[in-house]
Design a protein around this motif. Structure first.
Motif, PDB file in Angstrom:
ATOM      1  N   GLU A 116       0.448  13.650   3.847  1.00 26.89           N
ATOM      2  CA  GLU A 116       0.807  13.670   2.405  1.00 26.89           C
ATOM      3  C   GLU A 116       0.376  12.083   1.831  1.00 26.89           C
ATOM      4  O   GLU A 116      -0.015  11.465   2.626  1.00 26.89           O
ATOM      5  CB  GLU A 116       2.361  13.283   2.301  1.00 26.89           C
ATOM      6  N   ILE A 117       0.070  12.054   0.515  1.00 28.73           N
ATOM      7  CA  ILE A 117      -0.354  10.995  -0.075  1.00 28.73           C
ATOM      8  C   ILE A 117       0.651  10.137  -0.564  1.00 28.73           C
ATOM      9  O   ILE A 117       1.716  10.598  -1.205  1.00 28.73           O
ATOM     10  CB  ILE A 117      -1.408  11.524  -1.233  1.00 28.73           C
ATOM     11  N   PRO A 118       0.762   8.925  -0.109  1.00 30.25           N
ATOM     12  CA  PRO A 118       1.663   7.907  -0.614  1.00 30.25           C
ATOM     13  C   PRO A 118       1.667   7.523  -2.198  1.00 30.25           C
ATOM     14  O   PRO A 118       0.524   7.825  -2.943  1.00 30.25           O
ATOM     15  CB  PRO A 118       1.529   6.494   0.099  1.00 30.25           C
ATOM     16  N   PRO A 119       2.696   6.763  -2.760  1.00 34.89           N
ATOM     17  CA  PRO A 119       2.533   6.705  -4.136  1.00 34.89           C
ATOM     18  C   PRO A 119       1.305   5.535  -4.360  1.00 34.89           C
ATOM     19  O   PRO A 119       1.355   4.209  -3.488  1.00 34.89           O
ATOM     20  CB  PRO A 119       3.806   5.827  -4.615  1.00 34.89           C
ATOM     21  N   LEU A 120       0.574   5.787  -5.287  1.00 40.27           N
ATOM     22  CA  LEU A 120      -0.649   5.254  -5.518  1.00 40.27           C
ATOM     23  C   LEU A 120      -0.640   4.472  -7.258  1.00 40.27           C
ATOM     24  O   LEU A 120      -1.256   5.075  -8.076  1.00 40.27           O
ATOM     25  CB  LEU A 120      -2.244   5.719  -5.466  1.00 40.27           C
ATOM     26  N   THR A 121       0.222   3.608  -7.077  1.00 42.98           N
ATOM     27  CA  THR A 121       0.726   3.064  -8.552  1.00 42.98           C
ATOM     28  C   THR A 121      -0.353   2.288  -9.313  1.00 42.98           C
ATOM     29  O   THR A 121      -0.079   2.130 -10.377  1.00 42.98           O
ATOM     30  CB  THR A 121       2.120   2.492  -8.452  1.00 42.98           C
ATOM     31  N   ASP A 122      -1.194   1.587  -8.589  1.00 46.22           N
ATOM     32  CA  ASP A 122      -2.157   0.701  -9.193  1.00 46.22           C
ATOM     33  C   ASP A 122      -3.187   0.541  -8.408  1.00 46.22           C
ATOM     34  O   ASP A 122      -3.172   0.905  -7.287  1.00 46.22           O
ATOM     35  CB  ASP A 122      -1.373  -0.854  -9.549  1.00 46.22           C
ATOM     36  N   ARG A 123      -4.244  -0.232  -8.931  1.00 45.98           N
ATOM     37  CA  ARG A 123      -5.664  -0.291  -8.289  1.00 45.98           C
ATOM     38  C   ARG A 123      -5.379  -1.018  -6.748  1.00 45.98           C
ATOM     39  O   ARG A 123      -6.103  -0.592  -5.904  1.00 45.98           O
ATOM     40  CB  ARG A 123      -6.594  -1.098  -9.069  1.00 45.98           C
ATOM     41  N   HIS A 124      -4.484  -1.966  -6.557  1.00 43.10           N
ATOM     42  CA  HIS A 124      -4.507  -2.370  -5.483  1.00 43.10           C
ATOM     43  C   HIS A 124      -3.666  -1.587  -4.258  1.00 43.10           C
ATOM     44  O   HIS A 124      -4.154  -1.613  -3.267  1.00 43.10           O
ATOM     45  CB  HIS A 124      -3.615  -3.718  -5.667  1.00 43.10           C
ATOM     46  N   ALA A 125      -2.954  -0.727  -4.829  1.00 41.69           N
ATOM     47  CA  ALA A 125      -2.213   0.449  -3.841  1.00 41.69           C
ATOM     48  C   ALA A 125      -3.275   1.265  -3.217  1.00 41.69           C
ATOM     49  O   ALA A 125      -3.300   1.489  -2.304  1.00 41.69           O
ATOM     50  CB  ALA A 125      -1.436   1.042  -4.784  1.00 41.69           C
ATOM     51  N   VAL A 126      -4.376   1.564  -4.486  1.00 43.08           N
ATOM     52  CA  VAL A 126      -5.161   2.619  -3.887  1.00 43.08           C
ATOM     53  C   VAL A 126      -6.339   1.976  -3.076  1.00 43.08           C
ATOM     54  O   VAL A 126      -6.530   2.287  -1.938  1.00 43.08           O
ATOM     55  CB  VAL A 126      -6.182   3.034  -5.307  1.00 43.08           C
ATOM     56  N   ARG A 127      -6.642   0.660  -3.189  1.00 45.87           N
ATOM     57  CA  ARG A 127      -7.443   0.013  -2.396  1.00 45.87           C
ATOM     58  C   ARG A 127      -6.721  -0.353  -0.989  1.00 45.87           C
ATOM     59  O   ARG A 127      -7.397  -0.491  -0.066  1.00 45.87           O
ATOM     60  CB  ARG A 127      -8.366  -1.293  -2.999  1.00 45.87           C
ATOM     61  N   LEU A 128      -5.664  -0.891  -1.014  1.00 43.49           N
ATOM     62  CA  LEU A 128      -5.004  -0.969   0.279  1.00 43.49           C
ATOM     63  C   LEU A 128      -4.853   0.305   1.139  1.00 43.49           C
ATOM     64  O   LEU A 128      -4.941   0.547   2.382  1.00 43.49           O
ATOM     65  CB  LEU A 128      -3.501  -1.518   0.169  1.00 43.49           C
ATOM     66  N   PHE A 129      -4.480   1.539   0.572  1.00 43.64           N
ATOM     67  CA  PHE A 129      -4.336   2.730   0.994  1.00 43.64           C
ATOM     68  C   PHE A 129      -5.751   3.159   1.486  1.00 43.64           C
ATOM     69  O   PHE A 129      -5.955   3.508   2.747  1.00 43.64           O
ATOM     70  CB  PHE A 129      -3.976   3.795   0.031  1.00 43.64           C
ATOM     71  N   ASN A 130      -6.941   2.997   0.814  1.00 45.27           N
ATOM     72  CA  ASN A 130      -8.291   3.157   1.334  1.00 45.27           C
ATOM     73  C   ASN A 130      -8.639   2.333   2.346  1.00 45.27           C
ATOM     74  O   ASN A 130      -9.142   2.617   3.484  1.00 45.27           O
ATOM     75  CB  ASN A 130      -9.346   2.777   0.232  1.00 45.27           C
ATOM     76  N   THR A 131      -8.028   1.020   2.327  1.00 50.27           N
ATOM     77  CA  THR A 131      -8.234   0.168   3.779  1.00 50.27           C
ATOM     78  C   THR A 131      -7.750   0.883   4.807  1.00 50.27           C
ATOM     79  O   THR A 131      -8.260   0.838   6.045  1.00 50.27           O
ATOM     80  CB  THR A 131      -7.638  -1.292   3.420  1.00 50.27           C
ATOM     81  N   TYR A 132      -6.464   1.142   4.785  1.00 50.52           N
ATOM     82  CA  TYR A 132      -5.663   1.830   5.899  1.00 50.52           C
ATOM     83  C   TYR A 132      -6.428   3.011   6.191  1.00 50.52           C
ATOM     84  O   TYR A 132      -6.630   3.237   7.662  1.00 50.52           O
ATOM     85  CB  TYR A 132      -4.317   2.152   5.449  1.00 50.52           C
ATOM     86  N   ARG A 133      -6.957   3.780   5.355  1.00 53.30           N
ATOM     87  CA  ARG A 133      -7.681   5.155   5.857  1.00 53.30           C
ATOM     88  C   ARG A 133      -8.994   4.724   6.542  1.00 53.30           C
ATOM     89  O   ARG A 133      -9.239   5.642   7.593  1.00 53.30           O
ATOM     90  CB  ARG A 133      -8.034   5.916   4.673  1.00 53.30           C
ATOM     91  N   SER A 134      -9.444   3.432   6.046  1.00 53.49           N
ATOM     92  CA  SER A 134     -10.694   3.130   6.795  1.00 53.49           C
ATOM     93  C   SER A 134     -10.669   2.769   8.377  1.00 53.49           C
ATOM     94  O   SER A 134     -11.438   3.242   9.246  1.00 53.49           O
ATOM     95  CB  SER A 134     -11.482   1.981   6.430  1.00 53.49           C
ATOM     96  N   HIS A 135      -9.473   2.782   8.695  1.00 49.13           N
ATOM     97  CA  HIS A 135      -8.958   2.361  10.183  1.00 49.13           C
ATOM     98  C   HIS A 135      -8.450   3.562  10.863  1.00 49.13           C
ATOM     99  O   HIS A 135      -8.438   3.858  12.212  1.00 49.13           O
ATOM    100  CB  HIS A 135      -7.847   1.342  10.366  1.00 49.13           C
ATOM    101  N   CYS A 136      -8.225   4.797  10.211  1.00 48.31           N
ATOM    102  CA  CYS A 136      -8.020   6.071  10.642  1.00 48.31           C
ATOM    103  C   CYS A 136      -8.852   7.082  10.976  1.00 48.31           C
ATOM    104  O   CYS A 136      -9.017   7.926  11.696  1.00 48.31           O
ATOM    105  CB  CYS A 136      -6.981   6.641   9.812  1.00 48.31           C
ATOM    106  N   PHE A 137     -10.129   6.855  10.345  1.00 46.49           N
ATOM    107  CA  PHE A 137     -11.492   7.532  10.341  1.00 46.49           C
ATOM    108  C   PHE A 137     -12.486   7.101  11.540  1.00 46.49           C
ATOM    109  O   PHE A 137     -12.691   6.019  11.712  1.00 46.49           O
ATOM    110  CB  PHE A 137     -12.100   7.593   9.177  1.00 46.49           C
ATOM    111  N   PRO A 138     -12.887   8.186  12.349  1.00 47.66           N
ATOM    112  CA  PRO A 138     -12.690   9.582  12.051  1.00 47.66           C
ATOM    113  C   PRO A 138     -11.584   9.970  12.847  1.00 47.66           C
ATOM    114  O   PRO A 138     -11.489  11.523  13.108  1.00 47.66           O
ATOM    115  CB  PRO A 138     -13.892  10.007  12.672  1.00 47.66           C
ATOM    116  N   ALA A 139     -10.972   9.332  14.016  1.00 47.23           N
ATOM    117  CA  ALA A 139     -10.176  10.043  14.899  1.00 47.23           C
ATOM    118  C   ALA A 139      -8.729  10.842  14.461  1.00 47.23           C
ATOM    119  O   ALA A 139      -8.371  11.741  15.178  1.00 47.23           O
ATOM    120  CB  ALA A 139      -9.566   8.582  15.785  1.00 47.23           C
TER     121      ALA A 139
END
Length: 375
Positions: free
Chosen positions: A216-239
């Motif tokens: 599921e996608i967490p709340p992405l309420t502002d540009r920093h939320a989006v970028r923090l989420f993208n930063t987290y996802r970069s550590h999840c990929f590709p495993a």
């Protein structure tokens, strides 16, 4: 369109500068490595004719004496190369730190490095950068954000020993400031900061991880939320991919849950592709994008900008899964079957033709398009 030269171009900030240059269609920056900096003639040759040199190289951690000496010597080496250069760059930019002159070996050495550069170039553009975070930061080195993201991706809990307020800036914004980039993209050269406590940051990232673990996608309420989420996802990929979907079936047929967004919306669309058709061939700097094949057979292919290794996910509509495109990875989807392919796409934002955050590049490199090693 500017031709850049970078010291420290293979590091965290350097990679993001190169990605942004790629998005803008600027020439591939010239990389001035530490071996070059040991040779004044080699440095001068690499600096000749460029429009802007960004001095990003530095020593952040280690023995205090090595940190103190290293930052000053790197600046001095660049100065020697500039003085040997027949056509020196019109603009020299120093990636300084807000810690400059704070009484620590690192801070004092950054301040002295700035003085060293300014003595040779009184027109030096001295940019004091705060704490930077972003995709593919090195844990335990580049930022606490990278450390927390890596721990959470490994399903470990971040430990906060001392809480304090941070001023965080996304690394793409810092890259834009250093480059003098135009303002028509998803970056912001004004470097808007996020003021957050360390404990609050850990809790926020842990909340992202808990929601995303189930796809599921967490709340992405502002540009920093989006970028923090993208930063987290970069550590999840590709495993961590592909992510499973929830399927429900009864006598009427089947239902597949593809996107659940907490406190947000976005845009969903479907497309069909004939056998052999390739869709995509681009990357995003901030946009979150999800693929889900509902009918047919396909392969999702991804390549991190600046590298040549391609990650491949074979997917089929008979067993729907979702794959989220990491930012700054070129991606496509290819119909590998003999029948029509039906794919659902979701993005976290409405498409804006004036600011599409979609940068064309092929996943499969040709011999004429060599990759530059990423950080």
């Amino acid at each position: 369109m500017l031709r850049l030269a970078l010291t420290g171009g293979r590091g965290f900030l350097g990679w993001h500068v190169r990605v942004l240059a790629r998005a803008l269609g600027w020439p591939e920056p010239v990389l001035v490595d530490r071996d070059d900096l040991r040779d004044d003639v080699a440095t001068a040759a690499k600096l000749a004719g460029v429009d802007r040199v960004l001095h990003l190289a530095g020593v952040n951690r280690g023995d205090p004496r090595e940190v103190a000496a290293g930052n000053v010597e790197l600046a001095a080496a660049l100065v020697r190369g500039l003085r040997r250069c027949d056509t020196p760059p019109p603009t020299v930019v120093f990636a300084n730190s807000v810690q400059a002159g704070n009484g620590t070996p690192y801070g004092d050495s950054k301040a002295l490095a700035a003085v060293t550069l300014a003595a040779a170039r009184p027109d030096l553009v001295d940019v004091e950068l705060p704490n930077l975070y972003g995709e593919h930061g090195q844990p335990y080195y580049n930022s606490v954000v990278a450390t927390f993201c890596r721990l959470l991706a490994e399903q470990r809990a971040p430990q906060v020993d001392q809480d304090r307020e941070l001023n965080l800036v996304h690394v793409s914004d810092a890259a834009a400031r250093l480059m003098g980039a135009p303002t028509q993209g998803p970056w912001d050269a004004d470097m808007p900061g996020l003021r957050v406590g360390v404990r609050e940051l850990a809790d926020r990232l842990a909340g992202f991880a808990a929601v995303y673990r189930g796809g599921e996608i967490p709340p992405l309420t502002d540009r920093h939320a989006v970028r923090l989420f993208n930063t987290y996802r970069s550590h999840c990929f590709p495993a961590h991919y592909p992510l499973p979907t929830v399927r429900r079936a009864d006598a009427r047929g089947e239902l597949v849950e593809t996107v659940k967004v907490h406190g947000g919306g976005g845009q969903t669309f479907c497309s069909t592709s004939r056998p052999g058709v390739v869709r995509g061939e681009h990357f995003h700097l901030a946009k979150v994008e999800r693929f889900c094949v509902l009918r047919g057979t396909a392969e999702i292919r991804l390549r991190r900008v600046g590298t040549d290794e391609v990650v491949r996910f074979p997917v089929e509509g008979t067993e729907p899964v979702v794959v989220d495109m990491p930012t700054m990875w070129v991606h496509n989807i290819v119909n590998t079957g003999s029948t029509e392919l039906l794919t659902l796409f979701w993005t976290n934002e409405l498409f804006d033709a004036a600011r599409p955050d979609t940068w064309a590049e092929a996943v499969e490199l040709t011999p004429a398009e060599p990759a530059v090693a990423a950080a």
